[in-house]
Design an enzyme around this catalytic site. Sequence first.
Site, PDB file in Angstrom:
ATOM      1  N   PRO A 129       3.886  -8.515  -2.345  1.00  0.00           N
ATOM      2  CA  PRO A 129       2.646  -7.709  -2.783  1.00  0.00           C
ATOM      3  C   PRO A 129       2.541  -7.455  -4.259  1.00  0.00           C
ATOM      4  CG  PRO A 129       3.886  -6.661  -0.784  1.00  0.00           C
ATOM      5  CD  PRO A 129       4.808  -7.648  -1.545  1.00  0.00           C
ATOM      6  N   PHE A 130       1.545  -7.521  -4.897  1.00  0.00           N
ATOM      7  CA  PHE A 130       1.170  -7.440  -6.211  1.00  0.00           C
ATOM      8  C   PHE A 130       0.022  -6.396  -6.536  1.00  0.00           C
ATOM      9  CE2 PHE A 130      -0.829  -8.141 -10.377  1.00  0.00           C
ATOM     10  CZ  PHE A 130       0.481  -8.647 -11.243  1.00  0.00           C
ATOM     11  N   GLY A 132      -0.473  -4.003  -9.897  1.00  0.00           N
ATOM     12  CA  GLY A 132      -0.917  -3.920 -11.346  1.00  0.00           C
ATOM     13  C   GLY A 132       0.346  -4.829 -12.044  1.00  0.00           C
ATOM     14  N   GLY A 133       1.311  -5.004 -11.476  1.00  0.00           N
ATOM     15  CA  GLY A 133       2.336  -5.827 -11.982  1.00  0.00           C
ATOM     16  C   GLY A 133       3.106  -5.047 -13.146  1.00  0.00           C
ATOM     17  N   ARG A 211       6.740   5.443  -4.948  1.00  0.00           N
ATOM     18  CA  ARG A 211       6.662   6.986  -5.154  1.00  0.00           C
ATOM     19  C   ARG A 211       6.955   7.381  -6.681  1.00  0.00           C
ATOM     20  NH1 ARG A 211       9.421   8.485  -0.384  1.00  0.00           N
ATOM     21  NH2 ARG A 211       9.485  10.785  -1.127  1.00  0.00           N
ATOM     22  N   GLU A 261       7.962  -0.133  -1.046  1.00  0.00           N
ATOM     23  CA  GLU A 261       7.958  -1.275  -2.231  1.00  0.00           C
ATOM     24  C   GLU A 261       7.919  -2.566  -1.428  1.00  0.00           C
ATOM     25  OE1 GLU A 261      11.288  -1.168  -5.026  1.00  0.00           O
ATOM     26  OE2 GLU A 261      11.707   1.031  -4.653  1.00  0.00           O
ATOM     27  N   GLY A 262       6.933  -2.630  -0.745  1.00  0.00           N
ATOM     28  CA  GLY A 262       6.299  -3.934  -0.048  1.00  0.00           C
ATOM     29  C   GLY A 262       7.356  -4.779   0.688  1.00  0.00           C
ATOM     30  N   TYR A 461      14.633  10.899 -19.019  1.00  0.00           N
ATOM     31  CA  TYR A 461      14.285   9.760 -19.224  1.00  0.00           C
ATOM     32  C   TYR A 461      14.800   9.212 -20.689  1.00  0.00           C
ATOM     33  CZ  TYR A 461      10.305   6.386 -19.889  1.00  0.00           C
ATOM     34  OH  TYR A 461       9.743   5.163 -19.991  1.00  0.00           O
TER      35      TYR A 461
HETATM   36  C1  LIG Z   1       4.996   0.974 -19.945  1.00  0.00           C
HETATM   37  C2  LIG Z   1       5.199   1.592 -18.703  1.00  0.00           C
HETATM   38  C3  LIG Z   1       5.071   2.805 -18.334  1.00  0.00           C
HETATM   39  C4  LIG Z   1       5.576   3.391 -17.098  1.00  0.00           C
HETATM   40  N1  LIG Z   1       5.491   4.679 -16.989  1.00  0.00           N
HETATM   41  C5  LIG Z   1       5.647   4.895 -15.439  1.00  0.00           C
HETATM   42  C6  LIG Z   1       5.515   6.540 -15.309  1.00  0.00           C
HETATM   43  O1  LIG Z   1       5.118   7.233 -16.164  1.00  0.00           O
HETATM   44  N2  LIG Z   1       5.826   7.079 -14.100  1.00  0.00           N
HETATM   45  C7  LIG Z   1       6.131   6.100 -12.943  1.00  0.00           C
HETATM   46  O2  LIG Z   1       6.311   6.357 -11.818  1.00  0.00           O
HETATM   47  N3  LIG Z   1       6.268   4.985 -13.379  1.00  0.00           N
HETATM   48  C8  LIG Z   1       6.117   4.255 -14.693  1.00  0.00           C
HETATM   49  N4  LIG Z   1       6.123   2.939 -14.774  1.00  0.00           N
HETATM   50  C9  LIG Z   1       6.491   2.057 -13.495  1.00  0.00           C
HETATM   51  C10 LIG Z   1       5.272   1.579 -12.762  1.00  0.00           C
HETATM   52  O3  LIG Z   1       4.107   1.603 -13.596  1.00  0.00           O
HETATM   53  C11 LIG Z   1       5.136   2.100 -11.505  1.00  0.00           C
HETATM   54  O4  LIG Z   1       6.298   1.826 -10.535  1.00  0.00           O
HETATM   55  C12 LIG Z   1       3.724   1.776 -10.652  1.00  0.00           C
HETATM   56  O5  LIG Z   1       3.670   2.705  -9.579  1.00  0.00           O
HETATM   57  C13 LIG Z   1       3.783   0.322 -10.281  1.00  0.00           C
HETATM   58  O6  LIG Z   1       2.411   0.270 -10.009  1.00  0.00           O
HETATM   59  P1  LIG Z   1       1.906  -1.306  -9.876  1.00  0.00           P
HETATM   60  O7  LIG Z   1       0.217  -1.201  -9.372  1.00  0.00           O
HETATM   61  O8  LIG Z   1       1.820  -1.838 -11.042  1.00  0.00           O
HETATM   62  O9  LIG Z   1       2.726  -1.884  -8.748  1.00  0.00           O
HETATM   63  P2  LIG Z   1       3.384  -3.303  -9.135  1.00  0.00           P
HETATM   64  O10 LIG Z   1       4.259  -3.476 -10.179  1.00  0.00           O
HETATM   65  O11 LIG Z   1       2.404  -4.505  -8.835  1.00  0.00           O
HETATM   66  O12 LIG Z   1       4.410  -3.386  -7.936  1.00  0.00           O
HETATM   67  C14 LIG Z   1       5.404  -2.480  -7.620  1.00  0.00           C
HETATM   68  C15 LIG Z   1       6.249  -2.543  -6.295  1.00  0.00           C
HETATM   69  O13 LIG Z   1       5.221  -2.230  -5.363  1.00  0.00           O
HETATM   70  C16 LIG Z   1       4.992  -3.231  -4.512  1.00  0.00           C
HETATM   71  N5  LIG Z   1       3.537  -2.971  -4.278  1.00  0.00           N
HETATM   72  C17 LIG Z   1       2.456  -2.938  -5.321  1.00  0.00           C
HETATM   73  N6  LIG Z   1       1.478  -2.652  -4.268  1.00  0.00           N
HETATM   74  C18 LIG Z   1       1.758  -2.489  -3.130  1.00  0.00           C
HETATM   75  C19 LIG Z   1       0.824  -2.433  -2.009  1.00  0.00           C
HETATM   76  N7  LIG Z   1      -0.644  -2.159  -1.903  1.00  0.00           N
HETATM   77  N8  LIG Z   1       1.582  -2.418  -0.780  1.00  0.00           N
HETATM   78  C20 LIG Z   1       3.017  -2.690  -0.459  1.00  0.00           C
HETATM   79  N9  LIG Z   1       3.538  -2.883  -1.734  1.00  0.00           N
HETATM   80  C21 LIG Z   1       3.022  -2.820  -2.827  1.00  0.00           C
HETATM   81  C22 LIG Z   1       5.318  -4.533  -5.138  1.00  0.00           C
HETATM   82  O14 LIG Z   1       5.667  -5.563  -4.255  1.00  0.00           O
HETATM   83  C23 LIG Z   1       6.514  -4.072  -6.007  1.00  0.00           C
HETATM   84  O15 LIG Z   1       7.701  -3.895  -5.157  1.00  0.00           O
HETATM   85  C24 LIG Z   1       5.706   2.457 -15.777  1.00  0.00           C
HETATM   86  C25 LIG Z   1       5.664   0.972 -16.288  1.00  0.00           C
HETATM   87  C26 LIG Z   1       5.585   0.430 -17.647  1.00  0.00           C
HETATM   88  C27 LIG Z   1       5.420  -0.987 -17.669  1.00  0.00           C
END
Ligand SMILES: Cc1cc2nc3c(=O)[nH]c(=O)nc-3n(C[C@H](O)[C@H](O)[C@H](O)COP(=O)(O)OP(=O)(O)OC[C@H]3O[C@@H](n4cnc5c(N)ncnc54)[C@H](O)[C@@H]3O)c2cc1C
Length: 550
Positions: A129-130, A132-133, A211, A261-262, A461
Site C-alpha cells: 500500500p502506498f 505519500g511514500g 501512528r 503498516e499495510g 528526536y
Molecule cells: C521529511 C520527513 C519528515 C517526517 N516527519 C514526520 C513527523 O513529523 N511525524 C511523523 O509521524 N512522521 C514523520 N515522517 C514519517 C512519515 O511521513 C510518516 O510515517 C507518514 O505517516 C507516512 O505517510 P505516507 O502517506 O507517506 O505513507 P507511506 O510512506 O506511503 O506509507 C507508510 C506505511 O504505511 C502503509 N500505508 C500507507 N497508506 C496506507 C493505507 N491507506 N492503508 C494501509 N497501509 C498504508 C505503507 O504500506 C507503509 O508501510 C517524516 C518523513 C519525512 C520524509
Amino acid sequence: MSAPRRDLKWWGWGDPAIEPELDAEAVAMLSERVGELTASPRACELEGFELPDPQALPAAVTDAVEPGGVFTSTEDRVRHATGRGYPDLTRLRSGRLPAAPDAVLLPADAGEVRRVLAACAAEGVAVVPFGGGTSVVGGIEPLRGSHERLISLDLARLQDVEVDRRSLTARLGAGLRGPEAESALSSHGMTLGHFPQSFEYATIGGFAATRSAGQASSGYGRFDELVDAVRVIAPAGDLRTIDTPHTAAGPSLRELVVGSEGVFGVIPEVTVRVRPAPEVRRYEGWIAESFEAGAEIVRALAQGPGLPAVIRVSDEEETQVSLGLSGLRGIAGKLFGGYLGLRRRRKGCLIVVGFEGDEESVARGRALAVRELRRGGAAYLGRKAGRSWERARFEGPYLRDTLMGMGALVETLETSHTWSRLGGVKEAVGSAIRESLAAQGTPGIVLCHLSHAYADGASLYFTFIAAARHGEEIAQWDAVKRSASEAIVASGATITHHHAVGRDHAPYMEAEVGQAGLDVLQAVKERLDPTAIMNPGKLLPSRNAATLRN
Ligand SMILES: Cc1cc2nc3c(=O)[nH]c(=O)nc-3n(C[C@H](O)[C@H](O)[C@H](O)COP(=O)(O)OP(=O)(O)OC[C@H]3O[C@@H](n4cnc5c(N)ncnc54)[C@H](O)[C@@H]3O)c2cc1C
C-alpha cells in the site's frame, strides 16, 4: 486524478523548484564540525535510471482497476520504489535501484481496492500500500516475501470528505495529503491539527497506518488519538470499527488497525476527530540555560497546568547548528547572541512554544506556560524567533538534499521514554551514534530535541550529520542505525515513537512486544491475509532472506 502524482522531487524531498543553498558561513560552520566534505552530485536524471525489468502481471490483477489504472513507466516505478530515509535517498541519487514494483495500480475507490486484493491473493502477487511514500523506515520497500511479483497500490484517488460539524468528526479518504485534508476541513471552519514535518506529501491513510505524530501533538493529539473509527480492507474481508467516542466492548480493534503498516490490508478511509480552526496562533522563542532545565520546564507543564499546542526543546548542539544552517540565523540568531552576551554565556537551548485556540484559551494557556518557563529560568526571545520557526517548520528536509549533495550523511531517528529515564536515553543513544561514526573514521555531530511531551515522559528526536563514505554510504548508515537502535532497546525505550517500524525497525519488535506479542500480531495477519501478500517484510521480523534489503 487519473495518473500517479509526480510533484515530489523523484530523487529527494519537496517541490522540485525549491533547492536551497547554504551560504559560505554555514558551509564553514559545518566543515569545522564534521571535517571537509566531498561533493556527491546525483548520478543521472530519470532517463538514465537503472531498474530491474518488470515481471508481467496476471490479467486478473490488472483488470481489477478501471482501464488506464495500471502504470509501468520507469518514472512511476522509481517513484513507488522507496520512501524518503537516508538509504532511500542515497540509492535514488545513485541512479540505480535493486528492486522496484512491477507496476503501480491506482484504484478509483474502495471497491477497486477490494478487487485488486482479491486478485492478488488468488494469483500470489505481493501488494505494498502506498500513501505519500514518505516512510523513513523502509515501510514501502518492494520486498516480495515468497512471491514472484509485486505491485504498489497507490491510494491517491481515495479522496472522499464528509464532515459532521455537530459531532466534530470527519470521514477522510486515505489518499488525501495533509494540505488537502486541511483545506477541505478549513472550508467548514475546522482543522485536524496534524502537522508532521512530512505534512505536504504524507496522507491520511499513511498517518493512520504508521501512528504518526505531528508537531502540534501536545495540543491536538497524535494521529492515533484523533482516530474515531477506521476500516481495513484485507484480502480475507473487511474489518471495521464503529464511529463512537469510546467503547468498552473488549480490546480495541481500532488500535489494532492503527499502526498496522499495510501488513493486514488497506485502510481506505478514517473517521477523525476535528476541532474548530484556531482564531489565534501565537508562536514564541525562549531560551533555557541547559537542555535539562528546558526538559524540566516541559515536565512541569505536562504534569501541572497542561502543555501548549507545540513545545520543543533543542539541546545546545541542535540550537547552535540549526541557527547556523537555517534562516533562523538572521532573526533568532541576533536575539540569541544578544541574550548570551548579556549573561556572559556561550551556549543555551532554544525552546519553541506555540499556543493555538481562541483569544481566551491562548491567553490563559500562555500565562500558565510563562509562569513555568520563568520559574525554570528560561528567558524570552520573542515572537519573531517563534514565527521564524513556524515559517520554516517544513523546510528542514529540503536542506537534507543540499547537505547530501555536498557529501554529507544526514539522518534522523526518534524514541521516547519516561521522565526518569529520558536523560539516560539521550546520553546512551547520542554516544552510540557518535562512537559508531567515529569508529568509521567519520566523526559527526548529533543534534537532539525533546518534543511530543506527556505527563509521564517525552520523545527525543536525534539528527546526525557526518561526512559520507562515498560508495559505502548505506553500510556506514547501517552501522550507525544499528548502534543507535541497540542503545535504544538496551535503555528500555521504544524503538519508535512515531516513525513506525517498517523494515528497519522490524528486528527490534521482539524487544518491544515480546514473542507472545509477535505471535498475536502474526495470528491476526494470518487471519486477514492468509497468503501473506500484504507488505511483506514490514512490521513483523522476517526470517525469509528474500525480504531483506537489497
Ligand atoms: C521529511 C520527513 C519528515 C517526517 N516527519 C514526520 C513527523 O513529523 N511525524 C511523523 O509521524 N512522521 C514523520 N515522517 C514519517 C512519515 O511521513 C510518516 O510515517 C507518514 O505517516 C507516512 O505517510 P505516507 O502517506 O507517506 O505513507 P507511506 O510512506 O506511503 O506509507 C507508510 C506505511 O504505511 C502503509 N500505508 C500507507 N497508506 C496506507 C493505507 N491507506 N492503508 C494501509 N497501509 C498504508 C505503507 O504500506 C507503509 O508501510 C517524516 C518523513 C519525512 C520524509
